[in-house]
Design a protein around this motif. Structure first.
Motif, PDB file in Angstrom:
ATOM      1  N   LEU A  10     -29.670  72.344   1.918  1.00  0.00           N
ATOM      2  CA  LEU A  10     -28.909  71.901   0.745  1.00  0.00           C
ATOM      3  C   LEU A  10     -29.633  70.742   0.061  1.00  0.00           C
ATOM      4  N   GLN A  11     -30.151  69.825   0.855  1.00  0.00           N
ATOM      5  CA  GLN A  11     -30.898  68.690   0.315  1.00  0.00           C
ATOM      6  C   GLN A  11     -32.177  69.166  -0.372  1.00  0.00           C
ATOM      7  N   SER A  12     -32.846  70.143   0.228  1.00  0.00           N
ATOM      8  CA  SER A  12     -34.062  70.704  -0.355  1.00  0.00           C
ATOM      9  C   SER A  12     -33.780  71.380  -1.691  1.00  0.00           C
ATOM     10  N   GLU A  13     -32.558  71.889  -1.847  1.00  0.00           N
ATOM     11  CA  GLU A  13     -32.158  72.539  -3.095  1.00  0.00           C
ATOM     12  C   GLU A  13     -31.514  71.557  -4.075  1.00  0.00           C
ATOM     13  N   ASN A  14     -31.732  70.245  -3.834  1.00  0.00           N
ATOM     14  CA  ASN A  14     -31.179  69.204  -4.713  1.00  0.00           C
ATOM     15  C   ASN A  14     -29.664  69.310  -4.849  1.00  0.00           C
ATOM     16  N   TYR A  15     -29.012  69.702  -3.745  1.00  0.00           N
ATOM     17  CA  TYR A  15     -27.552  69.802  -3.657  1.00  0.00           C
ATOM     18  C   TYR A  15     -26.960  70.800  -4.651  1.00  0.00           C
ATOM     19  N   ASP A  16     -27.770  71.799  -5.005  1.00  0.00           N
ATOM     20  CA  ASP A  16     -27.279  72.909  -5.819  1.00  0.00           C
ATOM     21  C   ASP A  16     -26.600  73.903  -4.873  1.00  0.00           C
ATOM     22  N   PHE A  17     -25.263  73.927  -4.871  1.00  0.00           N
ATOM     23  CA  PHE A  17     -24.526  74.690  -3.869  1.00  0.00           C
ATOM     24  C   PHE A  17     -24.780  76.190  -3.956  1.00  0.00           C
ATOM     25  N   TRP A  18     -24.863  76.739  -5.159  1.00  0.00           N
ATOM     26  CA  TRP A  18     -25.006  78.185  -5.293  1.00  0.00           C
ATOM     27  C   TRP A  18     -26.385  78.655  -4.848  1.00  0.00           C
ATOM     28  N   MET A  43     -27.104  58.360   2.735  1.00  0.00           N
ATOM     29  CA  MET A  43     -25.668  58.171   2.918  1.00  0.00           C
ATOM     30  C   MET A  43     -24.916  59.464   2.576  1.00  0.00           C
ATOM     31  N   LYS A  44     -25.375  60.163   1.557  1.00  0.00           N
ATOM     32  CA  LYS A  44     -24.734  61.407   1.149  1.00  0.00           C
ATOM     33  C   LYS A  44     -24.871  62.474   2.230  1.00  0.00           C
ATOM     34  N   ALA A  45     -26.054  62.589   2.813  1.00  0.00           N
ATOM     35  CA  ALA A  45     -26.281  63.590   3.857  1.00  0.00           C
ATOM     36  C   ALA A  45     -25.423  63.298   5.086  1.00  0.00           C
ATOM     37  N   ARG A  46     -25.345  62.033   5.461  1.00  0.00           N
ATOM     38  CA  ARG A  46     -24.526  61.662   6.627  1.00  0.00           C
ATOM     39  C   ARG A  46     -23.045  61.921   6.366  1.00  0.00           C
ATOM     40  N   ALA A  47     -22.595  61.616   5.150  1.00  0.00           N
ATOM     41  CA  ALA A  47     -21.193  61.860   4.801  1.00  0.00           C
ATOM     42  C   ALA A  47     -20.885  63.352   4.827  1.00  0.00           C
ATOM     43  N   ALA A  90     -17.011  69.942   1.660  1.00  0.00           N
ATOM     44  CA  ALA A  90     -17.341  68.519   1.814  1.00  0.00           C
ATOM     45  C   ALA A  90     -18.061  67.993   0.576  1.00  0.00           C
ATOM     46  N   LEU A  91     -18.949  68.818   0.033  1.00  0.00           N
ATOM     47  CA  LEU A  91     -19.676  68.438  -1.186  1.00  0.00           C
ATOM     48  C   LEU A  91     -18.706  68.240  -2.349  1.00  0.00           C
ATOM     49  N   LEU A  92     -17.732  69.131  -2.457  1.00  0.00           N
ATOM     50  CA  LEU A  92     -16.726  69.018  -3.519  1.00  0.00           C
ATOM     51  C   LEU A  92     -15.885  67.763  -3.345  1.00  0.00           C
ATOM     52  N   LEU A  93     -15.528  67.459  -2.100  1.00  0.00           N
ATOM     53  CA  LEU A  93     -14.727  66.263  -1.819  1.00  0.00           C
ATOM     54  C   LEU A  93     -15.478  64.988  -2.200  1.00  0.00           C
ATOM     55  N   LEU A  94     -16.784  65.007  -1.990  1.00  0.00           N
ATOM     56  CA  LEU A  94     -17.607  63.820  -2.281  1.00  0.00           C
ATOM     57  C   LEU A  94     -17.975  63.693  -3.764  1.00  0.00           C
ATOM     58  N   PHE A  97     -16.733  60.587  -5.836  1.00  0.00           N
ATOM     59  CA  PHE A  97     -17.383  59.380  -5.338  1.00  0.00           C
ATOM     60  C   PHE A  97     -18.850  59.352  -5.732  1.00  0.00           C
ATOM     61  N   GLY A  98     -19.505  60.516  -5.625  1.00  0.00           N
ATOM     62  CA  GLY A  98     -20.919  60.591  -5.990  1.00  0.00           C
ATOM     63  C   GLY A  98     -21.148  60.274  -7.451  1.00  0.00           C
ATOM     64  N   ARG A  99     -20.268  60.795  -8.301  1.00  0.00           N
ATOM     65  CA  ARG A  99     -20.401  60.520  -9.742  1.00  0.00           C
ATOM     66  C   ARG A  99     -20.171  59.050 -10.060  1.00  0.00           C
ATOM     67  N   TYR A 100     -19.195  58.453  -9.391  1.00  0.00           N
ATOM     68  CA  TYR A 100     -18.941  57.025  -9.603  1.00  0.00           C
ATOM     69  C   TYR A 100     -20.119  56.189  -9.133  1.00  0.00           C
ATOM     70  N   LEU A 101     -20.653  56.509  -7.958  1.00  0.00           N
ATOM     71  CA  LEU A 101     -21.782  55.765  -7.415  1.00  0.00           C
ATOM     72  C   LEU A 101     -23.006  55.897  -8.315  1.00  0.00           C
ATOM     73  N   LYS A 102     -23.222  57.114  -8.829  1.00  0.00           N
ATOM     74  CA  LYS A 102     -24.348  57.336  -9.736  1.00  0.00           C
ATOM     75  C   LYS A 102     -24.180  56.518 -11.012  1.00  0.00           C
ATOM     76  N   TRP A 103     -22.985  56.531 -11.583  1.00  0.00           N
ATOM     77  CA  TRP A 103     -22.718  55.756 -12.805  1.00  0.00           C
ATOM     78  C   TRP A 103     -22.971  54.272 -12.566  1.00  0.00           C
ATOM     79  N   LYS A 104     -22.517  53.800 -11.417  1.00  0.00           N
ATOM     80  CA  LYS A 104     -22.680  52.387 -11.089  1.00  0.00           C
ATOM     81  C   LYS A 104     -24.149  52.019 -10.939  1.00  0.00           C
TER      82      LYS A 104
END
Length: 455
Positions: A10-18, A43-47, A90-94, A97-104
């Motif tokens: 998933l990380q290798s695919e830049n978190y592109d779920f499809w 942190m994202k991978a561990r979460a 899990a990706l959807l749940l995060l 938070f991911g969008r907020y962290l990125k904006w910040k």
């Protein structure tokens, strides 16, 4: 182990779920996916790992509670087969938070740059970005204090993290060179809104990542987001037909087109020693290989002249530039008399063609090792057959690392009666066999290297 391997993909695919999901159910050996590289435990991978484990444990516990040991074991097997969907949940749940962290992070990086007063130069293109960045940094480094994004850091969040982590280095008078990558329209525009480039270079546009962009037109539109958001002047590679034929579609405030035709008396040195040429009455010498690098040097030279760097200083800087690692990097083994040209970080058709032209300089056998190219979408078959034709005409021995793309190269080699080729199952197998295959006087070029998610 399975969960770790899947999150690695998933990380290798830049978190592109499809894309991740498609890979998972076409590669079912989930326990041995992490072969060529290793997961980066962000942190994202561990979460994702922690939340997926909770989801899986909850589903397994509920299965045994409702269906007993026998029925629960059957449901558990089904749960294992649906682990990619637990990761997706899990990706959807995060996501919020991911969008907020990125904006910040992006906001913080933008504030650091604006407060520092540094001048920002953006570089993008389907190819040549990193080489251009290194050339420009070497040239401007003669007169300015230069900060540049490191290798493989070319996304908005990666660039933001770099700026934040090195915030103390950003001070007035310095120049920040930013390499910008993209997989879809809008991504370069977002980087530009963060770093606000004053100058930029567009190196070239081709079918690289066509599968993700969708069409060449979308790729062109995406790459031109940088020139469109450049505040002072952008420099365009007019040797590239996709730039030359499309730049007038865009309302560019100020642009300068650069072509290799501006260089005179080009000399290709023997034994892969580099190039010589003249530009506006000044002699240039470089250790970089392949004539396409002349265009990149001229793009950087033109930008440096805009910043009033004297031409003699530019020529001196160009002469000092060492070959860029894994990008047409010559490595000579005197003991075996074998020349290796490491172009393993090249992943586009223009680079393949340039490498083949470079290989023609070899005095002994010309050998190529490649797994092919990826993310070419509907153009993949055509391009790989073209590569096979090029190899059949210019390469003595072709070594293919088996991938979904290599059968098309192999088919074209056979069509041209080129029988001197070998197909290896893995990269490791190919490299182990090189000592038996290569002989004194050979020149071998490594063209592209793929991560596990492309095999």
């Amino acid at each position: 182990m399975i969960l770790r391997n899947l999150i690695y993909i998933l990380q290798s695919e830049n978190y592109d779920f499809w894309r991740f999901l498609s890979f998972c159910y076409s590669h079912l050996a989930w326990w041995r996916l992490e072969q060529r590289q290793k997961i980066v435990w962000t942190m994202k991978a561990r979460a994702l790992q922690a939340i997926s484990m909770v989801f899986f444990a909850g589903a397994a516990g509920a299965a045994f509670s409702f269906f007993g040991w026998v029925g629960g074991s059957v449901v558990l097997a089904l749960c294992i087969m649906t682990i990619p969907f637990f990761i997706g949940a899990a990706l959807l749940l995060l996501l919020p938070f991911g969008r907020y962290l990125k904006w910040k992070k992006v906001s913080r990086a933008r504030e650091i740059l604006r407060a520092s007063g540094v001048r920002v130069i953006g570089i993008t293109g389907s190819y040549g970005k990193t080489t251009t960045k290194e050339i420009l940094a070497a040239i401007l480094g003669k007169q300015f204090s230069v900060i540049k994004t490191p290798d493989n850091v070319n996304t908005d969040i990666g660039i933001a993290d770099f700026i934040i982590d090195h915030s103390e280095e950003f001070t007035k008078g310095k120049i920040f060179i930013v390499e910008m990558g993209a997989h879809k329209k809008g991504e370069i525009k977002e980087i530009c809104r963060m770093v606000l480039p004053q100058y930029s270079i567009l190196t070239g546009i081709n079918e690289a990542h066509l599968e993700r962009f969708g069409s060449l037109k979308d790729t062109i539109d995406a790459k031109f987001e940088l020139p469109l958001h450049t505040r002072t002047v952008t420099f365009l590679n007019f040797d590239d037909e996709n730039i030359r034929n499309n730049f007038e579609r865009f309302s560019l405030s100020k642009h300068i087109g650069i072509s290799q035709a501006d260089a005179k008396n080009i000399v290709v040195k023997e034994n892969f020693a580099g190039l010589q040429f003249e530009w506006r009455g000044t002699s240039f010498e470089t250790k970089l290989l392949a004539t396409h690098n002349i265009t990149l040097i001229l793009l950087c030279t033109a930008l440096a002249r805009e910043l009033v760097v004297p031409i003699p200083e530019i020529a001196l800087a160009v002469k000092s530039i060492q070959p860029i690692a894994h990008r047409l990097e010559p490595i000579y083994n005197a003991a075996t008399d074998i020349m290796v040209i490491d172009d393993s970080y090249n992943g586009n058709v223009a680079g393949i063609k340039s490498g083949i032209e470079l290989l023609k300089q070899a005095k002994g056998r010309k050998v190529v090792l490649t797994p092919g190219l990826v993310e070419l979408g509907k153009e993949s078959v055509r391009i790989h057959r073209q590569i096979g034709e090029w190899y059949s005409k210019s390469v003595d021995l072709v070594l293919l690392i088996k991938s979904p793309m290599t059968p098309f190269i192999e088919k074209e080699l056979r069509a041209h009666a080129h029988t001197l080729y070998t197909v290896y199952n893995t990269t490791e197998e190919a490299h182990k066999d090189l000592s038996h295959v290569l002989r004194k006087g050979d020149t071998i070029i490594f063209q592209n290297d793929l991560t596990d998610n492309y095999f």
